[in-house]
Design a protein around this motif. Structure first.
Motif, PDB file in Angstrom:
ATOM      1  N   PRO A 160       0.804  -1.212   0.000  1.00 37.45           N
ATOM      2  CA  PRO A 160       0.000   0.000   0.000  1.00 37.45           C
ATOM      3  C   PRO A 160       0.845   1.273   0.000  1.00 37.45           C
ATOM      4  O   PRO A 160       2.043   1.227   0.280  1.00 37.45           O
ATOM      5  CB  PRO A 160      -0.794  -0.115   1.298  1.00 37.45           C
ATOM      6  CG  PRO A 160       0.053  -0.939   2.200  1.00 37.45           C
ATOM      7  CD  PRO A 160       0.746  -1.915   1.296  1.00 37.45           C
ATOM      8  N   SER A 169       1.627   2.657   8.268  1.00 35.68           N
ATOM      9  CA  SER A 169       1.055   3.118   9.532  1.00 35.68           C
ATOM     10  C   SER A 169       2.168   3.297  10.562  1.00 35.68           C
ATOM     11  O   SER A 169       3.157   2.568  10.564  1.00 35.68           O
ATOM     12  CB  SER A 169       0.005   2.130  10.028  1.00 35.68           C
ATOM     13  OG  SER A 169       0.544   0.835  10.103  1.00 35.68           O
ATOM     14  N   ILE A 199       8.319  -3.354  11.271  1.00 41.36           N
ATOM     15  CA  ILE A 199       7.601  -2.921  12.479  1.00 41.36           C
ATOM     16  C   ILE A 199       8.626  -2.531  13.534  1.00 41.36           C
ATOM     17  O   ILE A 199       9.565  -3.283  13.794  1.00 41.36           O
ATOM     18  CB  ILE A 199       6.690  -4.050  13.019  1.00 41.36           C
ATOM     19  CG1 ILE A 199       5.531  -4.296  12.055  1.00 41.36           C
ATOM     20  CG2 ILE A 199       6.165  -3.712  14.418  1.00 41.36           C
ATOM     21  CD1 ILE A 199       4.619  -5.456  12.439  1.00 41.36           C
ATOM     22  N   THR A 234       4.424   0.747  12.276  1.00 42.77           N
ATOM     23  CA  THR A 234       3.618  -0.321  12.874  1.00 42.77           C
ATOM     24  C   THR A 234       3.249  -1.389  11.856  1.00 42.77           C
ATOM     25  O   THR A 234       2.390  -2.217  12.110  1.00 42.77           O
ATOM     26  CB  THR A 234       2.333   0.238  13.527  1.00 42.77           C
ATOM     27  OG1 THR A 234       1.578   0.947  12.535  1.00 42.77           O
ATOM     28  CG2 THR A 234       2.661   1.178  14.677  1.00 42.77           C
ATOM     29  N   ARG A 235       3.859  -1.338  10.667  1.00 41.64           N
ATOM     30  CA  ARG A 235       3.666  -2.460   9.750  1.00 41.64           C
ATOM     31  C   ARG A 235       4.921  -2.683   8.921  1.00 41.64           C
ATOM     32  O   ARG A 235       5.782  -1.800   8.822  1.00 41.64           O
ATOM     33  CB  ARG A 235       2.447  -2.286   8.845  1.00 41.64           C
ATOM     34  CG  ARG A 235       2.527  -1.169   7.832  1.00 41.64           C
ATOM     35  CD  ARG A 235       1.415  -1.343   6.799  1.00 41.64           C
ATOM     36  NE  ARG A 235       1.666  -2.511   5.972  1.00 41.64           N
ATOM     37  CZ  ARG A 235       0.719  -3.183   5.326  1.00 41.64           C
ATOM     38  NH1 ARG A 235      -0.521  -2.843   5.398  1.00 41.64           N
ATOM     39  NH2 ARG A 235       1.052  -4.210   4.570  1.00 41.64           N
ATOM     40  N   ASN A 236       5.024  -3.871   8.355  1.00 43.62           N
ATOM     41  CA  ASN A 236       6.142  -4.206   7.475  1.00 43.62           C
ATOM     42  C   ASN A 236       5.756  -3.869   6.042  1.00 43.62           C
ATOM     43  O   ASN A 236       4.644  -4.132   5.616  1.00 43.62           O
ATOM     44  CB  ASN A 236       6.453  -5.708   7.559  1.00 43.62           C
ATOM     45  CG  ASN A 236       6.844  -6.136   8.964  1.00 43.62           C
ATOM     46  OD1 ASN A 236       7.578  -5.435   9.654  1.00 43.62           O
ATOM     47  ND2 ASN A 236       6.338  -7.279   9.392  1.00 43.62           N
TER      48      ASN A 236
END
Lengths: 419, 114
Positions: free
Chosen positions: B59, B63, B93, B111-113
């Motif tokens: 995406p 985040s 992360i 907060t995401r890979n």
């Protein structure tokens, strides 16, 4: 080749079920996911507050999903992404289609349904007015903003005070939009109290309880929405209209379990939950087909989805390895006064180890309530709660001894306020 | 006496905080609630979660969160600081996106890979 367990859906429910099936000894486990990645709706829930029960720390949605995805990667669980399941049969065949693999018919000894839920739309609640651009469900807006990087509007009204609506009120405000109001049909919010505090109060966003939207105006784009107070029958009261100049209306008006596959397979659905009727181990009425997470009943907390899905995964693995279970006596759980549903709906006492957790919701806000379990006329268990609300799922644990002793084949859960 | 609803967990305990008695908190069912009651009236703080741009990835956003609660008054300054950030993959992360954001002592972390 026959899979031991096929899990349909790679969100929090599917991930937990697949992992637990693997841990329980299932050898060939497959997750089918229609999105381009695992994690489901958690990927767009970038706010924190997840995992306090399961991980004992506060995580964001993507972090919570990330931990489970990592655990799945460390096993030999197979994952098919971009794969749409078209049909599930009682013979435990799964028809699915994807760009890379084409049309496949897969076979399994046990299936776990973990398709989650989807949002109710404008059509579902029949708001009058024109049909301009700018009317979106809150979850759609959340995906646009948090994952795709598009802002959906500048002046926003939110209908519905469910958790997604509240979270989006804050999110839109942080991204520079003006959130004019959050409008709720019921006299209470459908969301968690902490979200009213940290999403609305923190940013001075007014919450209008017992109000609804009676008109949407605009040609190409939303220009105004009109809200009005409702009476006790939820009918708009003429003369109470308020007009908001806005370009966007977000709808947070409820979630519906996504059960087309379940229904087409001929599996019994509970009208109250709009999910499958399940037993204590999350098996549906069809042997070898299990269901867990929001496809069974809409949860408030992902932690509880995880726990429920682990139960389903464990049972699916046992079913695949050992065949069906002999559960002994079956008790049907009924909802009495102020209770809207229970999950599970049926309990086979022989399958309960020590305690059977029972989840339910109430139909009104109550202080100092007493939860009673009735076997005919007799109260066989009671639990006290300081505060109950429809927006907060409640749970009680019934000891196996009690279930074994029940004289009838039905138990009723009811709640009353005590002085 | 001030009434608050604790945001420490989904339970949402109704707290009473006595400002005249060293911010003594009643109504909390855990230690977190007692701490929240006091700090909410003296130095209110929130964890900020948002997203930042990612170059050419899908995406398109990553985040992020502050790894500690920041003063409420600094929330919009933190949001503004995030506007300037553009990450490129891979992101893991926990990677620090902005250290000590706006002098709050908290880091913004992924907060995401990706």
């Amino acid at each position: 080749m026959i899979y031991d367990v096929i899990v349909i859906g790679g969100g929090p429910a599917g991930l937990a079920a697949a992992l637990e099936a693997k841990n329980e000894g299932a050898e060939k486990v497959l997750i089918l996911e229609r999105d381009r990645e695992l994690g489901g709706i958690l990927n767009q829930c970038i706010h924190n507050g997840f995992g306090l029960h399961h991980f004992k720390e506060e995580l964001t949605g993507p972090e919570y999903a990330g931990r489970f995805i990592e655990m799945v990667k460390n096993t030999d669980i197979e994952v098919s992404l971009d794969t749409m399941v078209l049909e599930v049969t009682k013979e435990k065949q799964v028809h699915c289609v994807s760009k890379t693999e084409g049309y496949r018919i897969l076979e399994a000894k046990a299936i776990v349904l973990a398709m989650g839920c989807r949002e109710r739309t404008r059509g579902a609640i029949s708001i009058p007015g024109t049909r301009p651009a700018g009317v979106l469900t809150a979850g759609t807006a959340q995906r646009y903003v948090n994952m795709e990087g598009y802002m959906v509007g500048k002046r926003i009204v939110i209908l519905g005070s469910g958790d997604i609506g509240l979270i989006m009120a804050r999110r839109m405000t942080l991204e520079g939009a003006k959130v004019l109001a959050c409008i709720e049909l019921m006299p209470y919010s459908g969301g968690l109290t902490r979200n009213i505090v940290q999403c609305l109060h923190d940013y001075d966003i007014p919450l209008y309880l017992s109000h609804t939207i009676v008109d949407i105006k605009g040609d190409k784009r939303v220009e105004q929405v009109v809200a009005a107070r409702v009476d006790e029958n939820r009918r708009p009261i003429p003369g109470t209209e308020m007009t908001f100049d806005c370009d966007t209306l977000l709808l947070s008006v409820g979630l519906i379990p996504e059960n087309e596959l379940t229904k087409n397979a001929g599996i019994e659905i509970d009208k109250r939950t709009k999910g499958a009727v399940v037993y204590e181990n999350m098996q549906t009425e069809t042997e070898g087909i299990f269901a867990c997470g929001n496809v069974v009943h809409v949860h408030d907390l992902v932690d509880f989805v995880t726990a429920e899905s682990q139960r389903a995964g464990r049972a699916a693995a046992r079913c695949a390895l050992a065949g069906g279970v002999d559960g002994g006596k079956t008790i049907t759980m009924k909802n009495g006064s102020a209770v809207t549903y229970t999950v599970p709906q049926k309990i086979r006492t022989g399958n309960v180890e020590k305690l059977c957790e029972l989840f339910f919701r109430v139909n009104k806000v109550m202080q100092k309530a007493e939860i009673e379990v009735l076997d005919g006329e007799n109260v066989i268990a009671h639990f006290k709660r300081e505060h109950l609300a429809p927006g907060e799922m409640e749970k009680i644990a019934l000891p196996r001894m009690l279930l074994d002793k029940a004289a009838g084949s039905e138990l009723v859960v009811s709640v009353r306020e005590v002085e | 006496m001030t009434e608050l609803i604790c945001i420490g967990c989904p339970k949402g305990c109704h707290l009473q905080v006595d400002e005249e008695n060293n911010y003594e908190v009643s109504g909390a069912s855990c230690e977190k609630g007692a701490a929240y009651g006091k700090i909410e009236l003296t130095d209110p703080r929130r964890v900020v979660t948002s997203t930042v741009r990612v170059k050419g990835a899908s995406p398109a956003r990553c985040s992020v969160k502050t790894n500690a609660a920041v003063p409420k008054g600094d929330i919009f300054a933190v949001m503004k600081a995030l506007d300037a950030v553009e990450l490129s993959s891979p992101v893991k992360i926990g990677d620090i996106v902005i250290a000590n954001v706006c002098g709050t002592g908290a880091d913004v972390v992924a907060t995401r890979n990706i």
